[in-house]
Enzyme design. Structure first.
Site, PDB file in Angstrom:
ATOM      1  N   ASP A   1      50.138  24.373  46.473  1.00 12.39           N
ATOM      2  CA  ASP A   1      51.258  23.807  47.232  1.00 12.39           C
ATOM      3  C   ASP A   1      52.527  24.465  46.702  1.00 12.39           C
ATOM      4  O   ASP A   1      52.946  24.200  45.579  1.00 12.39           O
ATOM      5  CB  ASP A   1      51.298  22.289  47.041  1.00 12.39           C
ATOM      6  CG  ASP A   1      52.477  21.629  47.730  1.00 12.39           C
ATOM      7  OD1 ASP A   1      53.327  22.345  48.291  1.00 12.39           O
ATOM      8  OD2 ASP A   1      52.574  20.387  47.684  1.00 12.39           O
TER       9      ASP A   1
ATOM     10  N   HIS B   1      37.836  42.412  42.365  1.00 17.46           N
ATOM     11  CA  HIS B   1      36.873  41.511  41.719  1.00 17.46           C
ATOM     12  C   HIS B   1      36.508  41.911  40.297  1.00 17.46           C
ATOM     13  O   HIS B   1      35.947  41.104  39.549  1.00 17.46           O
ATOM     14  CB  HIS B   1      35.614  41.401  42.574  1.00 17.46           C
ATOM     15  CG  HIS B   1      35.068  40.011  42.656  1.00 17.46           C
ATOM     16  ND1 HIS B   1      34.680  39.275  41.557  1.00 17.46           N
ATOM     17  CD2 HIS B   1      34.854  39.207  43.720  1.00 17.46           C
ATOM     18  CE1 HIS B   1      34.239  38.096  41.936  1.00 17.46           C
ATOM     19  NE2 HIS B   1      34.350  38.022  43.245  1.00 17.46           N
TER      20      HIS B   1
END
Length: 430
Positions: free
Chosen positions: A377, A152
């Protein structure tokens, strides 16, 4: 279910990339030490012979790293301050197989014992572990899970998804999406000299229990709200009219966060005088007008505080208004003050939020509804589910979109087991 690792590959950029160090902002430094955020994308088999072909995925990932080259770097210390060493060492892609099927995972509630994400070894120091780790796990049904571990300090969820979606575009033969990543964090520098204007309760220690709870198990549950249920809940709340006006409707998030906060307070059955702090992560990109494609951490926090008695004895409108006021307060002046406040701290990392921040009597509500978590995708369709996969901490909750895009959403929450049943009953009283 058992998982067997088949291969591990360190992926490096396919072309030469800039070296040197990447400066980290005060917001980056708020990230906990030795910590990767964990999430998993699940994909059903589309019937193709080359479903999630590993060789093609490695090649497209290598190309994506050319633009997102800091992910191939490592953390390092410059004096007492962390930064990214853009040393091109690469990120890790693990391939694994599972002897179970996707439908055995039910509602995809986090199961940390199921190793869909490689465990990061922090023991050898910050310069030794990758900043991003992926695991591609194939199930016996043909479906796959793409596990993600994101360090992070380098990026928040918005930036990480920018990278993953770029990888997905390249994998299916599409051009990389725009804008390109903008790594310069100077727009989040503190003013010289720092000029904090507020006390910043979000960085103060959270309330603690007046009467500690006995050690009990925690429970994780996921609750669905349909579009009709959300509209019914939201229609009940409007702000008070101003100057004879009609008043402004609260947002879906404000209403739902207030509803969760109040339901949790009642379910916990704490004393009236017990303070409770609600943590709401907020993306500051828009209000600070950060450059398009800003890549880093731009997360601030709204943290309304009230007593349990105030939350419980008043109507739901009180909790919703406290949430709305807290979020509305985060204007540009407040966010700039927040950065300056952090600049004056001797050790920013001590202010990092973690399990201690949102456990009982407190709460964390984060929305992933606005994140493009179902966009990636890779050429075989979009995920059937994406969500967090970390060990659930008590008091942490997520708002998650429904992949069917029917206007419904899910609330994924972790509470003490003795509080969960009461919470569910209260949650659906809408």
């Amino acid at each position: 279910m058992k998982i067997e690792v088949k291969d591990s590959t360190m992926i490096k950029p396919s072309a030469e990339t800039p070296g040197g160090s990447l400066w980290l902002s005060n917001l980056d430094l708020l990230s906990p030490a030795n910590y990767h955020t964990l999430s998993v994308h699940f994909y059903s088999h589309d019937g193709s012979d080359n479903f999630f072909d590993a060789a093609g995925l490695k090649e497209s990932l290598s190309r994506a790293l050319v633009e997102f080259y800091p992910y191939a770097g490592r953390l390092k210390l410059n004096g007492n301050r962390l930064e990214i060493d853009c040393n091109n060492e690469g990120l890790l892609l693990v391939e694994a197989e599972c002897d179970g099927a996707l439908d055995e995972l039910g509602d995809f509630a986090p199961r940390p014992e199921l190793n869909l994400i490689p465990k990061v070894d922090y023991s050898r120091g910050i310069s030794t572990y990758p900043l991003m780790v992926f695991q591609l796990t194939r199930f016996k049904c043909g479906g796959v899970a793409l596990g993600v571990a994101n360090e992070h300090h380098l990026s928040d969820g918005v930036a990480a998804l920018h990278f993953i979606n770029t990888w997905a575009h390249l994998s299916r033969g599409a051009p990389a999406p725009t804008p390109l990543p903008h790594f310069d964090r100077s727009s989040l520098s503190a003013r010289n000299p720092p000029q904090p204007q507020f006390s910043h309760a979000e960085y103060q220690p959270p309330p603690t229990l007046e009467n500690p709870l006995p050690h009990t198990d925690i429970a994780h549950s996921r609750f669905k709200l349909t579009r009709d249920q959300l509209n019914s809940l939201k229609s009940k709340f409007k702000t008070a009219p101003a100057d004879g006006g009609a008043g402004k409707s609260y947002s879906t998030f404000e209403v739902l966060a207030g509803h969760i906060w109040r339901s949790v307070c009642i379910a916990r059955g704490l004393p009236e005088g017990q303070e409770t702090k609600l943590h709401i992560p907020f993306d500051g990109r828009g209000r600070l007008q950060l450059p398009p494609g800003f890549f880093g951490n731009a997360i601030f926090f709204a943290t309304p505080i009230a007593t349990c008695g105030e939350i419980e004895s008043n109507s739901l409108n009180y909790a919703v208004r406290r949430v709305s006021d807290g979020v509305s307060r985060l204007d540009e002046d407040y966010l700039r003050s927040s950065i300056d406040f952090l600049e004056l701290q001797e050790d920013i990392s001590k202010l990092a939020q973690g399990a201690h921040s949102f456990r009982c009597p407190n709460l964390w509500v984060i929305s992933w509804v606005w994140l493009p978590i179902y966009e990636p995708d890779f050429g075989w369709g979009k995920a059937v589910y994406m969500g967090p996969w970390a060990a659930p901490f008590e008091g942490k909750s997520y708002l998650l979109p429904n992949p069917e895009k029917d206007g419904s959403l899910f609330v994924s929450i972790t509470l003490h087991k003795q509080h969960m049943e009461r919470f569910e009953k209260l949650f659906y009283e809408i």
